[in-house]
Design a protein around this motif. Sequence first.
Motif, mmCIF file in Angstrom:
data_model
loop_
_atom_site.group_PDB
_atom_site.id
_atom_site.type_symbol
_atom_site.label_atom_id
_atom_site.label_comp_id
_atom_site.label_asym_id
_atom_site.label_seq_id
_atom_site.Cartn_x
_atom_site.Cartn_y
_atom_site.Cartn_z
ATOM 1 N N GLU A 1 -0.852 0.090 -16.186
ATOM 2 C CA GLU A 1 0.064 0.987 -15.456
ATOM 3 C C GLU A 1 -0.736 2.036 -14.679
ATOM 4 O OE1 GLU A 1 2.572 3.415 -17.932
ATOM 5 O OE2 GLU A 1 3.622 4.284 -16.220
ATOM 6 N N ALA B 1 -1.075 -6.656 -8.431
ATOM 7 C CA ALA B 1 -0.721 -7.679 -9.431
ATOM 8 C C ALA B 1 -1.976 -8.397 -9.934
ATOM 9 C CB ALA B 1 0.273 -8.673 -8.829
ATOM 10 N N THR C 1 8.308 0.848 -5.280
ATOM 11 C CA THR C 1 9.203 -0.095 -5.929
ATOM 12 C C THR C 1 9.211 0.130 -7.437
ATOM 13 O OG1 THR C 1 9.768 -2.442 -6.061
ATOM 14 C CG2 THR C 1 7.439 -1.906 -6.207
ATOM 15 N N ASN D 1 6.195 -7.833 -13.125
ATOM 16 C CA ASN D 1 6.987 -7.896 -11.894
ATOM 17 C C ASN D 1 6.801 -6.603 -11.113
ATOM 18 O OD1 ASN D 1 8.879 -8.088 -9.873
ATOM 19 N ND2 ASN D 1 10.503 -8.879 -11.202
ATOM 20 N N LEU D 2 6.007 -6.674 -10.056
ATOM 21 C CA LEU D 2 5.799 -5.493 -9.212
ATOM 22 C C LEU D 2 6.719 -5.650 -7.998
ATOM 23 C CD1 LEU D 2 1.871 -5.169 -9.279
ATOM 24 C CD2 LEU D 2 3.532 -4.402 -10.978
ATOM 25 N N ASN E 1 8.435 -1.297 -11.118
ATOM 26 C CA ASN E 1 7.476 -2.249 -11.680
ATOM 27 C C ASN E 1 7.712 -2.435 -13.172
ATOM 28 O OD1 ASN E 1 5.576 -2.264 -9.197
ATOM 29 N ND2 ASN E 1 5.887 -0.096 -9.662
ATOM 30 N N LYS F 1 0.814 -4.833 -3.017
ATOM 31 C CA LYS F 1 1.465 -5.198 -4.278
ATOM 32 C C LYS F 1 0.784 -6.417 -4.898
ATOM 33 C CE LYS F 1 5.809 -5.115 -2.909
ATOM 34 N NZ LYS F 1 7.208 -5.535 -2.945
ATOM 35 N N VAL G 1 -2.204 0.702 -11.486
ATOM 36 C CA VAL G 1 -1.229 0.575 -10.387
ATOM 37 C C VAL G 1 -0.941 1.953 -9.781
ATOM 38 C CG1 VAL G 1 1.100 -0.178 -9.747
ATOM 39 C CG2 VAL G 1 -0.200 -1.503 -11.414
#
Length: 337
Positions: free
Chosen positions: A44, A166, A25, A184-185, A27, A162, A47
């Motif tokens: 970052e 977060a 997705t 917003n992930l 992010n 996710k 993630v």
Amino acid sequence: MECLRDNPAAEAQPVQTKIFRALGTLNTIRAYGGAPRETLERAEKRVLDLDDALSVFKPESDISRLNAAAGQKRVHVGQDAMRLLKASKRFSSLTGGAFCVTARPLSVLWKAHAGRGSVPDGAEVERVLKAVGDEDLVLDEPEGTAMLARAGQAADLGGIAKGYAADEVRRILTEGGVTDAVVNLGGTVCVIGERRNVGIQHPDRCTGIPMGRLAMKDGFVVTSGDYERYFEVDGMRYHHIIDPKTGFPARSGLRSVTVAGDDAATLDALATAIFVLGAEKGAPLAERFGAGLVLITREMDVFCSETLRRSFSLLSAAYGMAAVCRSGAQNVLQRRP
Ligand code: AMP
Ligand code: MG
């Protein structure tokens, strides 16, 4: 989900933004008020590392190695995978199997049919359903190993990863001195500091067009919806959240489930499970976890838990002046005729 600030004048503050692809997705990390650049970079990187460890689409990930060794041998997995596999098994039992980390063979079946524009028949679904069962995921925490008992089984952390990411982003930002941020992930939203309005996606409108909004301060808002990934055959929608009891995409009467609270991994698993279970069983489950709940039904009625009544508002013109009535423990905001 779109985040709108209550006080537009405050937007004049310096803002640091990171936008990147991971976890299947898009992010966004946005920090206000002179946040250190390195802190955002660290978030970052975390993630991206989680994506490397947990993705079913990366052959070297812990989960792909676990799946490749199904029915054969134990594999060593990292701490993140172990933590999430363990949490998934727990959620599986807490939700009566609605949350199911071993549903992947069904997802693969449905995805193959999506590519052909067809729908599997009952016998095909039944056959694949036999490979599903979270009790077959065997974890040895002290050894750091995991194994799927039978060949053909496969795990997938798509319903919880996710949220966990977060949680990690919030931890890193907070430890790095960030006091005002929105993360917003792909629809899993984290608000740090300031009160902000988090949009709840309209199930039938373009991404970013909200149906309602939730005023949040320091917390997470997580949504599962049938509009996120789906295909249609003969006017029927087949989406990506599988009911492990039937093997079909869940048909619980819901279009989306939004949960709000303080632990995003829990909220992520909860939203997926409630989507499978439906409003009646899902609402008490949210309450049990202390999570706020907003449901959008197939009829486009909107249910909102008592705890969110003051912070939730409907936006779409069609639902603007919502009438409020009662339905069991939940408040129901109803569409005007
Ligand atoms: P979410 O968007 O968080 O609701 O997660 C949906 C994703 O979780 C899907 O794309 C699958 O990867 C996986 N999934 C599908 N059905 C289930 C289920 N019943 N329990 C747990 N994960 C699921
Ligand atoms: Mg989820």
